[in-house]
Enzyme design. Structure first.
Site, mmCIF file in Angstrom:
data_model
loop_
_atom_site.group_PDB
_atom_site.id
_atom_site.type_symbol
_atom_site.label_atom_id
_atom_site.label_comp_id
_atom_site.label_asym_id
_atom_site.label_seq_id
_atom_site.Cartn_x
_atom_site.Cartn_y
_atom_site.Cartn_z
ATOM 1 N N ARG A 1 0.907 -1.281 0.180
ATOM 2 C CA ARG A 1 -0.016 0.119 -0.067
ATOM 3 C C ARG A 1 0.908 1.093 -0.028
ATOM 4 N NH1 ARG A 1 -1.602 1.830 4.738
ATOM 5 N NH2 ARG A 1 -2.173 -0.157 5.620
ATOM 6 N N TYR B 1 -14.001 17.025 -16.770
ATOM 7 C CA TYR B 1 -14.475 15.799 -16.796
ATOM 8 C C TYR B 1 -15.592 15.407 -15.812
ATOM 9 C CZ TYR B 1 -14.507 10.825 -16.265
ATOM 10 O OH TYR B 1 -14.787 9.611 -15.841
ATOM 11 N N ASP C 1 -5.213 18.920 -15.112
ATOM 12 C CA ASP C 1 -5.437 17.557 -15.669
ATOM 13 C C ASP C 1 -4.876 17.554 -17.020
ATOM 14 O OD1 ASP C 1 -6.537 15.484 -16.642
ATOM 15 O OD2 ASP C 1 -8.171 15.372 -15.366
ATOM 16 N N LYS D 1 -6.093 6.653 -19.958
ATOM 17 C CA LYS D 1 -6.411 7.060 -21.156
ATOM 18 C C LYS D 1 -5.204 6.973 -22.115
ATOM 19 C CE LYS D 1 -10.495 7.978 -19.412
ATOM 20 N NZ LYS D 1 -10.503 9.225 -18.768
HETATM 21 C C1 LIG Z 1 -11.186 9.949 -17.556
HETATM 22 C C2 LIG Z 1 -10.890 11.286 -16.953
HETATM 23 C C3 LIG Z 1 -10.502 11.208 -15.828
HETATM 24 C C4 LIG Z 1 -10.930 10.262 -14.565
HETATM 25 O O1 LIG Z 1 -9.845 9.006 -14.637
HETATM 26 P P1 LIG Z 1 -10.376 7.587 -14.412
HETATM 27 O O2 LIG Z 1 -9.042 7.157 -14.680
HETATM 28 O O3 LIG Z 1 -11.355 7.348 -15.310
HETATM 29 O O4 LIG Z 1 -10.601 7.746 -12.854
HETATM 30 C C5 LIG Z 1 -10.080 12.574 -15.392
HETATM 31 N N1 LIG Z 1 -9.917 13.583 -16.195
HETATM 32 C C6 LIG Z 1 -10.166 13.436 -17.389
HETATM 33 C C7 LIG Z 1 -9.846 14.437 -18.331
HETATM 34 C C8 LIG Z 1 -10.499 12.049 -17.870
HETATM 35 O O5 LIG Z 1 -10.667 12.085 -19.292
#
Ligand SMILES: *Cc1c(COP(=O)(O)O)cnc(C)c1O
Length: 374
Positions: A42, A94, A166, A191
């Site tokens: 962890r 998001y 982000d 992604k």
């Molecule tokens: C998908 C996404 C998230 C969240 O990520 P997860 O891996 O699905 O928890 C956050 N920000 C953006 C821009 C995203 O496309």
């Protein structure tokens, strides 16, 4: 030695694998013999550590952290705050982050203001003495607005607030927020970074030792770090990030140009098109526009277009090897209230497309036949 981005991607953290293994091994263990570098998974794990080091190097940051999802990473950012703090957030973001704010963090005495952050001087009026964080996404999901990162960084710094960005859509291959003044970079590693639609993970990167110490403490306390196998999948995906990003982006450019000229399409939102209002800013602060675009249909025949793809499948997510089409209204942004959605531009005719690595001629003919369905 400061290697190029491609070399860093291919070699990862560069730590010698166990027994000379060239592919860094999966350390599938929960615990370790006492007295060594690692104690409990962890808190730390060698595979995760290699991944964290890799992502930090790609973002040109000093410290990286890998989590079980992108939202787990965002959760850690908000965990840096306390009751009574205020956060300024980009209004177009998001949907899951929006839900995390609305359903969880605003119940704990943290105030959030959503605003259009394209003009930081105008957004300044939303700042309060207790504003501790500006949270931005660029390009925004799904409207593909481009936010001026260097100006947002100075706004945050002038007010003694942190800037978290982000960077999921562009990845460090095209945009490095820390080099533009951001304090923390956030990723959904699910992604483009991992890139194969086969794992869920998230990252934070910072160059501040103080923030890194706090993030490490929060991560081991919340227990939301990435598992060894997911870390390994992300490490493997990152090895091909530069070549994938080039192909995703070339396909997105071609698809955006095609859609812009299509009689059923009202508007295309892609910052790589010279018609995009922030095209110049995009060229200035990034080295590519990425593989995602949104477009607006002229008519209500959304359903048949969404379901009509042979290669382009109707599914949530983005950034993988195969193309996906998403309906923000009912999928990624379903938890954003209708009036807010409409204000931002997430209308019933808006579709989001993530271009995969297929040959562009095959993708364009699939788009052609999807758009012929009424
Ligand atoms: C998908 C996404 C998230 C969240 O990520 P997860 O891996 O699905 O928890 C956050 N920000 C953006 C821009 C995203 O496309």
């Amino acid at each position: 030695m400061t290697e190029h981005f491609e070399t860093r991607s291919a070699h990862g953290g560069g730590t010698e694998g166990d027994r000379g293994a060239i592919s860094f091994p999966i350390f599938q263990t929960s615990t370790y013999k006492a007295g060594g570098e690692f104690s409990y998974s962890r808190c730390q794990n060698p595979t995760r550590k290699e991944l964290e080091h890799t992502v930090a190097r790609l973002e040109e940051g000093a410290y990286g952290f890998a989590f079980s999802s992108g939202l787990a990473a965002v959760t850690v950012v908000f965990s840096l705050l306390k009751a009574g703090d205020h956060v300024l957030v980009s209004d177009d973001l998001y949907g899951g982050t929006y839900r995390l704010i609305r359903e969880i963090w605003s119940r704990f005495g943290i105030d959030f203001t959503f605003a259009d952050l394209r003009e930081p001087e105008r957004a300044e009026c939303h700042l309060r003495p207790n504003t501790r964080l500006i949270f931005a996404e660029t390009p925004t999901n799904p409207m593909m607005k481009v936010l001026p990162l260097a100006r947002l960084a100075s706004l945050a710094a002038d007010h003694g607030a942190l800037l978290a960005v982000d960077n999921t859509f562009l990845t460090p291959y095209y945009q490095k927020p820390l080099t533009l003044g951001a304090d923390i970079v956030v990723h959904s590693g699910t992604k483009f970074l991992s890139g194969h639609h086969d794992t869920v993970c998230g990252f934070l990167v910072t160059s501040s030792e103080e923030l890194a110490e706090r993030i490490a403490l929060i991560s081991k306390t919340l227990g939301n770090a990435a598992a060894p196998f997911d870390s390994w999948l992300a490490l493997r995906g990152i090895q091909t990030l530069p070549v994938r990003m080039e192909q995703h982006t070339a396909n997105a450019h071609a698809a955006a140009t095609y859609l812009e000229a299509h009689p059923r399409v009202e508007k295309v939102f892609y910052p790589g098109l010279s018609s995009h209002p922030s095209y110049e800013l995009m060229k200035k602060q990034t080295s590519g526009a990425g593989g995602v675009l949104s477009f607006l249909l002229k008519d209500d025949g959304v359903e048949k277009v969404l379901n009509g793809g042979k290669l382009i499948r109707f599914a949530e997510s983005l950034g993988g090897t195969t193309s996906l089409i998403t309906y923000p209204q009912t999928q990624t942004h379903a938890s954003v209230p209708k009036d807010v959605r409409e204000k931002i531009g997430i209308t019933p005719r808006l579709l989001r497309l993530s271009l995969g690595l297929e040959h562009i001629e095959d993708l364009l003919s699939d788009l052609e036949q999807m758009l012929s369905r009424k």
